[in-house]
Enzyme design. Sequence first.
Site, mmCIF file in Angstrom:
data_model
loop_
_atom_site.group_PDB
_atom_site.id
_atom_site.type_symbol
_atom_site.label_atom_id
_atom_site.label_comp_id
_atom_site.label_asym_id
_atom_site.label_seq_id
_atom_site.Cartn_x
_atom_site.Cartn_y
_atom_site.Cartn_z
ATOM 1 C CB CYS A 111 -0.902 0.042 1.224
ATOM 2 S SG CYS A 111 -1.931 -1.413 1.350
ATOM 3 C CB CYS A 153 -0.849 15.590 11.106
ATOM 4 S SG CYS A 153 0.125 14.494 10.099
#
Length: 722
Positions: free
Chosen positions: A602, A654
């Site tokens: 991926c 984040c």
Amino acid sequence: MVGILFSRSKLSHLQKQVCSHIVQGIRKETSKIREEWESSLTGKTPTLSENSDQDAYCFELLSMVLALSGSGVGRTYLAQQYPLLQDLFSLLHTGTPRIQRQVISVLRRVLPEAKPQTLASILSVPNLPPSEYSIVSLASREDDNEVYDVNKPGILDVLLACIGKALTVQTKIKASGPQKGVTSMTLAECQLDSKSASSTGSRWWMRGKMDSAMANKIISLIQDMASGLLSETWATVTKAAVAEAILALTKLDENVRAPQTCVKTPTMWLSLSSLCVLDQDHVERLTSGQWVSSPNGQHGQPRPTCDNHDDGETQAIILCTECGNLCADCDRYLHLPRKNRNHQRQVFKEEEEAIKVDLHEGCGRTKLFWLMALADSRTLKAMVEFREGKQSTAKSGLGVCRFCGTSSNTGLLAIGNVCADTECQEYAKIACIKTLPCGHPCRGIKDEDPCLPCLHRCGKQETLKQDADDMCMICFTEALEAAPAIQLKCNHVFHSHCVRSVLSKRWVGPRITFGFSLCPICKATIDHPVLRDLLKPIQELFEDVRRKAMMRLEYEGLHKAEAITTPGARFYQDPAGFAMDRYAYYVCYKCNKAYYGGEARCEEQAGAVEEYDPQELVCGGCSDVSRAQVCPKHGTDFLEYKCRYCCSVAVFFCFGTTHFCNACHDDFQRITNIPKLELPRCPAGPRGKLMDGDECPLHVKHPPTGEEFALGCGVCRNAHTF
Ligand SMILES: [Zn+2]
Ligand SMILES: [Zn+2]
Ligand SMILES: [Zn+2]
Ligand SMILES: [Zn+2]
Ligand SMILES: [Zn+2]
Ligand SMILES: [Zn+2]
Ligand SMILES: [Zn+2]
Ligand SMILES: [Zn+2]
């Protein structure tokens, strides 16, 4: 169609007509593609793009030719189509990668049927290289006095040029002044000021660049040609042509030996290319001995006279272990009888013409008194070092920096032979200052017992495969002797500071990989006692990733996967290797442990991540914003989060709020601005794409895309799903 065409042993008139149409078609396409290539060189138009209709017709025609070359009758026919052969070599340099690949495949099949002499005339090469290419036989040949023509092409130049155009070359000037530093360039770059096709003459294909994958194919083609895989005739010609290209350097006129001029000569680039396809035969046959002009020189010996003439004035060229010192005439005469032909002979040359050729660990090298050139076939990196003046005077000991070779009489060099350069001073701090029993200074590091073997290969150093002049294969800018070096457990030698820097920088990109901890030459694990401080944490991290990956493999029920149980498969009986290749792990910025971030494929699909903030790599346990339950069995060790924007395992955390997978993180500016209602529903693919079907790839029920969700303990979750 091809089957029908060539089912018989001879071609019918109709078949010949079809073939000649194909050949003519290729002719037209070739000149069209050449024109476009020429204008792309001048920067007026972009280079041809692959799979466009621009190259499609030519590609189809070549597919036919490739199919034709599958049969014996076809190969014989094709080898006689001289214009076609010419076109193939043109396309090799001008075509798109898929065309180039086809050309190489066709050449592999057709070349064995073509005579080298024929090919020479097709390529306007005046003559084939002498098949007896060793410098011993060249020296005893009479017509060797012909003037060397820099512009005279050799038979394999058209192939060698493919390698040359993919090389990155560092040039260095070793002079007595404080001139450190290197310049790096490609052939295309150093041609910028030479305007057009006219500057390269019949070798117009010396211009432009070649990608490294194609250069590697050419390297293996030439190596196969040299080893006789195509035909014995080609084996002889190939080896001789490679030798010719290397020896050409010795024939360069003094006025083209200046660095700036020399790097623009085709001779230089073709000989660097040849160093990439050197074989052991060349090493022995191309190396000469060396006379010295001054009788008190330490290396070599003063030039003797011919023992056979015995007139005290005819000078010797060849040293034969049986017959003594001989001039060219006597050598030829005495070695004519069959019984004398296996005498051990060595050519001796004046310093000006002496040459030494070496092949160490895939890196070819040639050394002349004014130049050292080397090229590494694996990395396509090359290095040219211009040496100033006579070596005999520079070697006189005092006043020469032991690292950079700078000589000076300013007194700075008085202590330990190290110049004032900051780098050299740094090296001096870690360098061993002992002198080895052979008299050479130790090139190793301080306090090592025993010392590094002498890099001049004094004594029988069975384990040493490199020498003082070899480049350090990590930095590829300095010779091994130019900085303190260490010999790893695998026996390969590198600069100590280069190995340390590789181990400190570790992997590139966010995903943990361990390729950096392997020897760049042999891929054995880097190991040396002085590196223990750096190796220990790497080893611990490796064990951590290994343990976690193995655990996951078992829970996913893949420990008996075909890739592990099939003999011959890449990971046969290596479940750990398989697991570490399959799963991607990252180092948590907060707890410093490895955590799972999805499957490696991926990540590969998401493309290479060039820039990332390591602070954004946070494991599930350390970014547990939603206070997910702690697993009673595994704690938070395997706690995983879902990417907020798709159904993948998160890698990044984040803004202190948001989990991202790799792909969504790459595209965060767009994705975070999509209104929540417009985000795709489960199953949601990366980058806000809708997926087919209705089964969530994570096999869990979760809140809608756009919300944080803790997947819980990865180990237990996967145990439930299987
Ligand atoms: Zn120095
Ligand atoms: Zn030492
Ligand atoms: Zn020595
Ligand atoms: Zn280095
Ligand atoms: Zn090694
Ligand atoms: Zn953590
Ligand atoms: Zn995502
Ligand atoms: Zn889902």
